[in-house]
Design a protein around this motif. Sequence first.
Motif, short mmCIF file in Angstrom:
data_model
loop_
_atom_site.label_atom_id
_atom_site.label_comp_id
_atom_site.label_asym_id
_atom_site.label_seq_id
_atom_site.Cartn_x
_atom_site.Cartn_y
_atom_site.Cartn_z
N SER B 43 -69.86 15.26 44.44
CA SER B 43 -68.42 15.30 44.18
C SER B 43 -68.04 16.50 43.31
O SER B 43 -66.99 17.10 43.50
N ASP B 46 -67.73 19.35 45.39
CA ASP B 46 -66.48 19.24 46.15
C ASP B 46 -65.30 19.79 45.35
O ASP B 46 -64.43 20.47 45.89
N ARG B 50 -63.43 22.66 47.12
CA ARG B 50 -62.05 22.41 47.56
C ARG B 50 -61.06 23.14 46.67
O ARG B 50 -59.94 23.41 47.07
N GLN B 280 -57.70 20.32 41.13
CA GLN B 280 -58.58 19.81 42.17
C GLN B 280 -59.40 18.61 41.68
O GLN B 280 -59.63 17.66 42.43
N ASN B 283 -57.26 15.77 42.18
CA ASN B 283 -57.16 15.37 43.60
C ASN B 283 -58.41 14.62 44.04
O ASN B 283 -58.32 13.57 44.68
N THR B 284 -59.58 15.17 43.71
CA THR B 284 -60.82 14.55 44.13
C THR B 284 -60.96 13.18 43.48
O THR B 284 -61.37 12.21 44.13
N ILE B 286 -58.60 11.16 42.58
CA ILE B 286 -57.70 10.20 43.24
C ILE B 286 -58.32 9.72 44.55
O ILE B 286 -58.30 8.54 44.87
N LEU B 287 -58.94 10.66 45.29
CA LEU B 287 -59.56 10.27 46.57
C LEU B 287 -60.72 9.32 46.35
O LEU B 287 -60.95 8.40 47.13
N LEU B 288 -61.49 9.56 45.26
CA LEU B 288 -62.65 8.72 45.00
C LEU B 288 -62.25 7.35 44.47
O LEU B 288 -62.97 6.37 44.66
N SER B 289 -61.08 7.30 43.80
CA SER B 289 -60.71 6.08 43.09
C SER B 289 -60.40 4.92 44.00
O SER B 289 -60.54 3.76 43.61
N GLY B 290 -59.97 5.21 45.23
CA GLY B 290 -59.58 4.13 46.12
C GLY B 290 -58.18 3.60 45.84
O GLY B 290 -57.80 2.56 46.35
N ASN B 296 -50.65 8.62 44.87
CA ASN B 296 -51.25 9.94 44.63
C ASN B 296 -50.38 10.85 43.78
O ASN B 296 -50.81 11.39 42.76
#
Lengths: 321, 335
Positions: B43, B46, B50, B280, B283-284, B286-290, B296
Amino acid sequence: MNLRALLLASAVSGALFSVGAQAAELTIGFSQIGSESGWRAAETTVSKAEAKKRNINFKIADAQQKQENQIKAIRSFVAQGVDAIFLAPVVATGWDAVLKEAQEAKIPVVLLDRDIDPAGKNLYLTAVTSDSVHEGKVAGQWLVKTAGGKPCNVVELQGTVGASVATNRKKGFEDGIAGASNVKIVRSQTGDFTRAKGKEVMESFIKAEGGGKTICAVYAHNDDMMVGAIQAMKEAGLKPGTEILTVSIDAVPDIFKAMAAGEANATVELTPNMAGPAFDAVIAYKTKGTMPPKWIQTESKLYTQADNPMAVYESKKDLGY
Amino acid sequence: MALRLPRIGTSQIVALALILAANWVVSPQFFDIRLQDGRLFGSLIDVLNRGAPVALLSIGMVLVIAMRGIDLSVGAVMAICGAIAASLADSHPLPVVLAASLGAGLACGLWNGLLVAVLRIQPIVATLILMVAGRGIAQLITEGRIVTFTSPELAFLGGGSVLGLPTPIVLTLAMMALTLLIVRGTALGLMIEATGGNPRASALAGIGTRLITVAVYVWSGLCAALAGIVASADILGADANNAGLWLELDAILAVVIGGTSLFGGRFSILLAVVGALIIQAMNTGILLSGLPPETNLVVKAVVVLAVLLAQSPRIGAQIAGLGVLFGRSRSRRRS
């Protein structure tokens, strides 16, 4: 052969000729939104081909995403006295006045791909659209069937938050898997309908789900996000199509390439052929006076690796997607 | 003076550390890094990978903003240059592809620079022209579809790796080093700050302000071109409708988070890149948090607000006065 027979023959052939000419004379104007997406371009291409098949004089006006251009186009079609008008409305409201003008001129209007405000229901002949809830449901049902009773954790790549298509495809998929307790959505995030975001979101899903080991299937609201997700899986050393099932919606050419390579499993088609059923409805209405239903739902066809994906790719790649 | 350097950027570094720590809380494997096909995988990687496009944009943007300018066109320039790279990739060798794409970025930058420096159009208006028209140009190049390519050389720039580090990270580091060398290794940086602070006085002092203005926009165009190439190489295709969409705003935010004032006269390239990483990392995370996607933007807004508040001199002074969170004095002078 006597004179009477000759006269009869010419009368019959004359009648036949006039029937043929009548079909050829059918002129239909189409107010297209513009070229907002590859699908829209394919719709225009397919509409032209379908018109040619039926020998229809087909006029397309490109509105460049502006309602005022569409209204102008409809007015000009009315002035030209066309036999029918197709409209792919860019927005749902503000059509009453211009559709009334068409109605007063006795020109039937058919809506393509999108619907308008329910208040305008009596102003058009029929609407030919896809049911995006149904599309999601077809995808969900395919997954339930393919998972075959085994537990299956699904990650979902949603479309743009708030877009009606995204909401509907999400709901449809949930309906489709509702009966199967073994299939459940474990993660769901928006990939904004794009490849880049689809890839980024999938990368995070893979990390959050133990390197992708607990993911059984990916469901994406469109094929573009899936194409990105497939790349993310490959870069993580996973095998999409075999280790992880994929199902998405739209049936754009590139997903068939992935299917042919064994990296994607299924896609549900949002057909670009909205005009075909619309032509048939108009012809039946004009010649036999048949009133079509208020809503003609297009088929949401499921394609899998068994459907010769390379051939489908070849047939779709030049449509303008 | 000796203490000044570490003190600048404390709030950004602390913010980044806090966000990374938060990511670790929501996703315990956040700092796990392993090698996958000779490429670092995790991650944290990432976040860097990203974050590369916005970091690249912010490297160019920070110089423009230091000159009291702004470049709204970078997202559109990304789309143009990505489209050019993807269209040429399968029919031309990589050097030609890069030359064409970077050349287009230079030309876009030159256009912006001339509008601002020679025609004296306000930067926000001048670059707005290309922001709007540029996406149209990119769509013309791709004919409105997603142009895909198979060239492994170009794909390497997005998906390859150098010594295990993904290529976008390496390119960003290289661009950052090069820019630092040019502006901080020479007097150029000082001239940019002087011009941003007081263009008239600088011109009277003999600085070629017009040339420097054009140069920073050209550099911003070049950075955007590189970001566009990376974005295209990443998805093996050019998506003119979406490539770089709204990234100009992320780049401006990164620069501002990095402590560079929109009024010009002071800048930090390093902290702008840290700003991009903060965005970033968020952002990452938030994506990982579920968390549901509807939240968002709210989460993002709250975090950005917190980071910017922490940088506010007044609030910083309060916190310093209380001696709670940041022990050091934060009453540094803001020009």
